[in-house]
Design an enzyme around this catalytic site. Structure first.
Site, PDB file in Angstrom:
ATOM      1  N   GLY A  39      -6.572  85.521 164.276  1.00 31.74           N
ATOM      2  CA  GLY A  39      -7.089  86.046 165.301  1.00 31.74           C
ATOM      3  C   GLY A  39      -8.333  86.592 165.123  1.00 31.74           C
ATOM      4  O   GLY A  39      -9.082  86.575 164.102  1.00 31.74           O
ATOM      5  N   GLU A  55      -9.585  80.581 167.357  1.00 32.55           N
ATOM      6  CA  GLU A  55      -9.679  81.533 166.182  1.00 32.55           C
ATOM      7  C   GLU A  55      -8.199  81.028 165.208  1.00 32.55           C
ATOM      8  O   GLU A  55      -8.541  80.820 163.855  1.00 32.55           O
ATOM      9  CB  GLU A  55      -9.143  82.950 166.439  1.00 32.55           C
ATOM     10  N   GLU A  59      -9.499  79.757 161.382  1.00 34.69           N
ATOM     11  CA  GLU A  59      -8.708  80.554 159.930  1.00 34.69           C
ATOM     12  C   GLU A  59      -7.871  79.837 159.307  1.00 34.69           C
ATOM     13  O   GLU A  59      -7.700  79.925 158.106  1.00 34.69           O
ATOM     14  CB  GLU A  59      -8.322  82.022 160.574  1.00 34.69           C
ATOM     15  N   PRO A  76      -5.343 102.916 170.744  1.00 34.30           N
ATOM     16  CA  PRO A  76      -6.765 103.023 170.444  1.00 34.30           C
ATOM     17  C   PRO A  76      -6.945 103.025 168.740  1.00 34.30           C
ATOM     18  O   PRO A  76      -7.926 102.511 168.495  1.00 34.30           O
ATOM     19  CB  PRO A  76      -6.844 104.502 170.909  1.00 34.30           C
ATOM     20  N   ASP A  77      -6.063 103.339 168.012  1.00 41.29           N
ATOM     21  CA  ASP A  77      -6.021 103.538 166.590  1.00 41.29           C
ATOM     22  C   ASP A  77      -5.216 102.177 165.715  1.00 41.29           C
ATOM     23  O   ASP A  77      -5.131 102.249 164.651  1.00 41.29           O
ATOM     24  CB  ASP A  77      -5.415 104.726 166.118  1.00 41.29           C
ATOM     25  N   GLU A 106      -7.151  83.024 152.314  1.00 42.27           N
ATOM     26  CA  GLU A 106      -6.058  82.055 151.812  1.00 42.27           C
ATOM     27  C   GLU A 106      -5.303  82.020 153.324  1.00 42.27           C
ATOM     28  O   GLU A 106      -5.218  82.870 153.804  1.00 42.27           O
ATOM     29  CB  GLU A 106      -5.126  82.800 150.823  1.00 42.27           C
TER      30      GLU A 106
END
Length: 137
Positions: A39, A55, A59, A76-77, A106
């Site tokens: 992502g 994405e 990846e 938010p965290d 990897e």
């Protein structure tokens, strides 16, 4: 005087395969060396579905098609880099070869319960699969 910074938009992609989930080992901070869902950030002018497919390809080397929305993750965290909101998709593989690229050190198909996961990815996987990843191909 500038206003407050708004959250950045991201995507995360849950890709079941065989007996596990496609995961990347992060090559950089935050959570360097930990396993995570493929992502990243949505680019300006891009739909979230296109960002999820891009994405995943960047990846993992896999071409995927988003199958359904899993949810929106906005704590938010949830990301130490700042307030980043993720839209998560369950996706199916439609082509490509599994190979790590961009910020993935990897890539592997793993049982997510067997590794330490970055961010809130354990919650996203549980929401996408309804539990263990076994038999989701």
């Amino acid at each position: 005087m500038a206003g407050p910074e708004t959250p950045k938009l991201m995507v995360d992609v849950v890709i079941p395969s065989g007996e596990g989930i496609v995961l990347i080992r992060r090559a950089g901070d935050p959570f360097e060396g930990q396993w995570a869902l493929p992502g990243g950030f949505v680019e300006v002018g891009e739909t979230v579905e296109t960002a999820a497919a891009r994405e995943a390809a960047e990846e993992t080397g896999l071409a995927v098609e988003p199958a359904r929305l899993v949810g929106v993750y906005s704590e938010p965290d949830r990301d130490p880099r700042g307030h980043n909101v993720s839209i998560a998709f369950l996706a199916r593989i439609v082509g490509g070869d599994l190979v790590a690229a961009t910020d993935a050190a990897e890539v592997s198909i793993l049982d997510p319960d067997s590794v330490e996961l970055a961010f809130d990815h354990r919650r996203i996987i549980a929401d996408a699969t309804g539990g263990p990843a076994v038999g989701l191909a």
